[in-house]
Every structure is written in C-alpha cells, then in structure tokens.
Design a protein around this motif. Sequence first.
Motif, PDB file in Angstrom:
ATOM      1  N   ALA A 102       0.886  -1.256   0.090  1.00 48.03           N
ATOM      2  CA  ALA A 102       0.082   0.060   0.125  1.00 48.03           C
ATOM      3  C   ALA A 102       0.741   1.173  -0.122  1.00 48.03           C
ATOM      4  O   ALA A 102       1.744   1.560   1.118  1.00 48.03           O
ATOM      5  N   ILE A 103       0.953   2.031  -0.954  1.00 46.46           N
ATOM      6  CA  ILE A 103       1.645   3.276  -1.243  1.00 46.46           C
ATOM      7  C   ILE A 103       0.774   4.238  -0.470  1.00 46.46           C
ATOM      8  O   ILE A 103      -0.427   4.416  -0.714  1.00 46.46           O
ATOM      9  N   ASP A 104       1.477   5.193   0.261  1.00 44.82           N
ATOM     10  CA  ASP A 104       0.907   6.147   1.066  1.00 44.82           C
ATOM     11  C   ASP A 104       0.288   7.269   0.143  1.00 44.82           C
ATOM     12  O   ASP A 104       1.060   7.661  -0.868  1.00 44.82           O
ATOM     13  N   PRO A 105      -1.046   7.482   0.220  1.00 49.28           N
ATOM     14  CA  PRO A 105      -1.718   8.333  -0.578  1.00 49.28           C
ATOM     15  C   PRO A 105      -1.259  10.051  -0.658  1.00 49.28           C
ATOM     16  O   PRO A 105      -1.548  10.531  -1.432  1.00 49.28           O
ATOM     17  N   ASN A 106      -0.721  10.102   0.680  1.00 48.98           N
ATOM     18  CA  ASN A 106      -0.381  11.694   0.998  1.00 48.98           C
ATOM     19  C   ASN A 106       1.349  11.605   0.527  1.00 48.98           C
ATOM     20  O   ASN A 106       1.758  12.639   0.489  1.00 48.98           O
ATOM     21  N   ASP A 107       1.821  10.451   0.428  1.00 49.59           N
ATOM     22  CA  ASP A 107       3.549  10.486   0.070  1.00 49.59           C
ATOM     23  C   ASP A 107       3.691   9.472  -0.771  1.00 49.59           C
ATOM     24  O   ASP A 107       3.854   8.208  -0.437  1.00 49.59           O
ATOM     25  N   PRO A 108       3.929   9.559  -1.962  1.00 53.09           N
ATOM     26  CA  PRO A 108       4.214   8.422  -3.055  1.00 53.09           C
ATOM     27  C   PRO A 108       5.711   7.973  -2.808  1.00 53.09           C
ATOM     28  O   PRO A 108       5.957   6.590  -3.436  1.00 53.09           O
ATOM     29  N   ASN A 109       6.275   8.423  -2.051  1.00 52.28           N
ATOM     30  CA  ASN A 109       7.499   7.877  -1.705  1.00 52.28           C
ATOM     31  C   ASN A 109       7.690   7.052  -0.459  1.00 52.28           C
ATOM     32  O   ASN A 109       8.841   6.743   0.381  1.00 52.28           O
ATOM     33  N   ARG A 110       6.525   6.721   0.098  1.00 60.34           N
ATOM     34  CA  ARG A 110       6.558   5.953   1.367  1.00 60.34           C
ATOM     35  C   ARG A 110       5.242   4.647   1.174  1.00 60.34           C
ATOM     36  O   ARG A 110       4.462   5.129   0.451  1.00 60.34           O
ATOM     37  N   ALA A 111       5.570   3.602   1.652  1.00 53.78           N
ATOM     38  CA  ALA A 111       4.653   2.625   1.327  1.00 53.78           C
ATOM     39  C   ALA A 111       4.855   1.584   2.510  1.00 53.78           C
ATOM     40  O   ALA A 111       5.813   1.606   3.342  1.00 53.78           O
ATOM     41  N   ALA A 112       3.820   0.662   2.624  1.00 56.70           N
ATOM     42  CA  ALA A 112       3.467  -0.457   3.708  1.00 56.70           C
ATOM     43  C   ALA A 112       3.504  -1.600   3.043  1.00 56.70           C
ATOM     44  O   ALA A 112       2.694  -1.846   2.062  1.00 56.70           O
ATOM     45  N   VAL A 113       4.342  -2.386   3.150  1.00 56.30           N
ATOM     46  CA  VAL A 113       4.610  -3.823   2.591  1.00 56.30           C
ATOM     47  C   VAL A 113       4.110  -5.003   3.908  1.00 56.30           C
ATOM     48  O   VAL A 113       4.854  -4.943   4.953  1.00 56.30           O
ATOM     49  N   THR A 114       2.946  -5.775   3.767  1.00 55.60           N
ATOM     50  CA  THR A 114       2.596  -6.514   4.737  1.00 55.60           C
ATOM     51  C   THR A 114       3.159  -7.921   4.091  1.00 55.60           C
ATOM     52  O   THR A 114       2.798  -8.139   3.155  1.00 55.60           O
ATOM     53  N   VAL A 115       3.933  -8.684   5.241  1.00 55.98           N
ATOM     54  CA  VAL A 115       4.382 -10.019   4.623  1.00 55.98           C
ATOM     55  C   VAL A 115       3.993 -11.121   5.811  1.00 55.98           C
ATOM     56  O   VAL A 115       3.633 -10.691   7.056  1.00 55.98           O
ATOM     57  N   ILE A 116       4.229 -12.254   5.307  1.00 56.36           N
ATOM     58  CA  ILE A 116       3.794 -13.284   6.266  1.00 56.36           C
ATOM     59  C   ILE A 116       5.324 -14.170   6.074  1.00 56.36           C
ATOM     60  O   ILE A 116       5.960 -14.706   4.879  1.00 56.36           O
ATOM     61  N   GLN A 117       5.982 -14.518   7.240  1.00 51.68           N
ATOM     62  CA  GLN A 117       7.019 -14.909   7.449  1.00 51.68           C
ATOM     63  C   GLN A 117       6.945 -16.543   7.864  1.00 51.68           C
ATOM     64  O   GLN A 117       6.368 -16.538   8.973  1.00 51.68           O
ATOM     65  N   ASP A 118       7.096 -17.508   7.130  1.00 48.59           N
ATOM     66  CA  ASP A 118       6.715 -18.885   7.368  1.00 48.59           C
ATOM     67  C   ASP A 118       7.870 -19.440   7.840  1.00 48.59           C
ATOM     68  O   ASP A 118       8.993 -19.233   7.390  1.00 48.59           O
ATOM     69  N   ASN A 119       8.000 -20.149   9.218  1.00 50.26           N
ATOM     70  CA  ASN A 119       9.154 -20.639   9.549  1.00 50.26           C
ATOM     71  C   ASN A 119       8.813 -22.421   9.658  1.00 50.26           C
ATOM     72  O   ASN A 119       7.807 -22.799  10.292  1.00 50.26           O
ATOM     73  N   TYR A 120       9.814 -22.948   9.649  1.00 47.06           N
ATOM     74  CA  TYR A 120       9.577 -24.489   9.540  1.00 47.06           C
ATOM     75  C   TYR A 120      10.767 -24.954  10.498  1.00 47.06           C
ATOM     76  O   TYR A 120      12.077 -24.641  10.518  1.00 47.06           O
ATOM     77  N   SER A 121      10.690 -26.012  11.322  1.00 43.21           N
ATOM     78  CA  SER A 121      11.665 -26.621  12.285  1.00 43.21           C
ATOM     79  C   SER A 121      11.403 -28.256  12.052  1.00 43.21           C
ATOM     80  O   SER A 121      10.267 -28.616  12.074  1.00 43.21           O
ATOM     81  N   ARG A 122      12.393 -28.851  12.370  1.00 39.20           N
ATOM     82  CA  ARG A 122      12.380 -30.254  11.963  1.00 39.20           C
ATOM     83  C   ARG A 122      12.541 -30.699  13.509  1.00 39.20           C
ATOM     84  O   ARG A 122      13.013 -30.234  14.642  1.00 39.20           O
ATOM     85  N   GLY A 123      12.175 -32.127  13.925  1.00 33.21           N
ATOM     86  CA  GLY A 123      11.951 -32.684  15.152  1.00 33.21           C
ATOM     87  C   GLY A 123      11.084 -33.323  15.360  1.00 33.21           C
ATOM     88  O   GLY A 123      10.435 -33.991  14.535  1.00 33.21           O
ATOM     89  N   GLY A 124      10.909 -33.819  16.605  1.00 28.25           N
ATOM     90  CA  GLY A 124       9.748 -34.584  16.986  1.00 28.25           C
ATOM     91  C   GLY A 124      10.215 -36.067  17.029  1.00 28.25           C
ATOM     92  O   GLY A 124      11.085 -36.585  16.327  1.00 28.25           O
ATOM     93  N   PRO A 125       9.349 -36.929  17.483  1.00 28.94           N
ATOM     94  CA  PRO A 125       9.922 -38.254  17.756  1.00 28.94           C
ATOM     95  C   PRO A 125       9.747 -39.256  16.307  1.00 28.94           C
ATOM     96  O   PRO A 125      10.563 -40.053  16.256  1.00 28.94           O
TER      97      PRO A 125
END
Length: 156
Positions: A102-125
């Motif tokens: 989403a680019i800021d409507p009041n300032d085209p040189n500023r934006a918000a980037v929404t991200v999702i970081q997926d994490n994986y770990s091994r383990g378990g029995p």
Amino acid sequence: MKLDKFTWAVIGVVAVLLVAAVVTVNATGGSGVETLEYRTADEPETPVYNAFLALERGDLSMARAQYSKRVLEGIGEMRGYDPFSGRVGNPGHRRLRVTRVAIDPNDPNRAAVTVIQDNYSRGGPFGTGNTWSREFILEVVREDGAWKLNTEEYFY
C-alpha cells in the motif's frame, strides 16, 4: 497361482505411483529447492524480499544495502550491537510471502508492505516438525531513487 482383479488393480496403482515418482524426481532434478535470485524491479516490496534473501544467504553487504540511512544510522547508535554481525543464513527453513503493498496516498515515496514469514523446524519423535507463521507490516521509503526498508526488521 492366479491373481484376482483386486490384486492386479493394487499392482497397477503401485506401478503408476512409482512411474510418477521417477518422472517427478527427474523433472525437478531431485533437489526440491529452487534457486532464488535478488529482485531488481523498482517496486516497494523489492528491498523487503532482497533483505530477507540476503540475510538467509548470509550476504550482509547486500542486506545492508536494502535499508534506509535512518535505520543504518540507528544501528550505529546502538553502541556495539550490530544486528547484521554474526548472521548465519538458514536457507530452506523459512519463506517470506508478500501479501499486500500500500503506497501512502499522501506521500508516493512511502509505502507499507505486509508480509508473512513462514518458519519450519524439524524434530519430534517421528521426524515431524513444526510450522508457524507471523504476519507483520514493514515501512519502505524511496531514498536516492530506490526503495529502502525503513523499519528495523532483520527477519530473525
């Protein structure tokens, strides 16, 4: 010994699955890991993606290049703490997905980037593992003609 129709059906299904597995491994080269490249597009999500990839690879100079002067100066003021030092990449255990820009409507040189970081770990029995995700919003700004991360996020 004569085999009934059910046994022949089971043998047929196993044969088809075996052929499919061989074709899949040969088509992908067997690695299962894609080679990711840095992005060059002039888009707000570019520095977010590049910083994440650079930190995964341990490429600290490329990672630093993705951050704004404000963030880099703030690191210098932390008196001896540099979040980029001692980083070791963790390829294959995390993934970043950009879900909204989403680019800021009041300032085209500023934006918000929404991200999702997926994490994986091994383990378990039984060799299972855990998967968890976190969603967050990062501010990016245009600085010296390029988008830069303006948030102190180092993708830990």
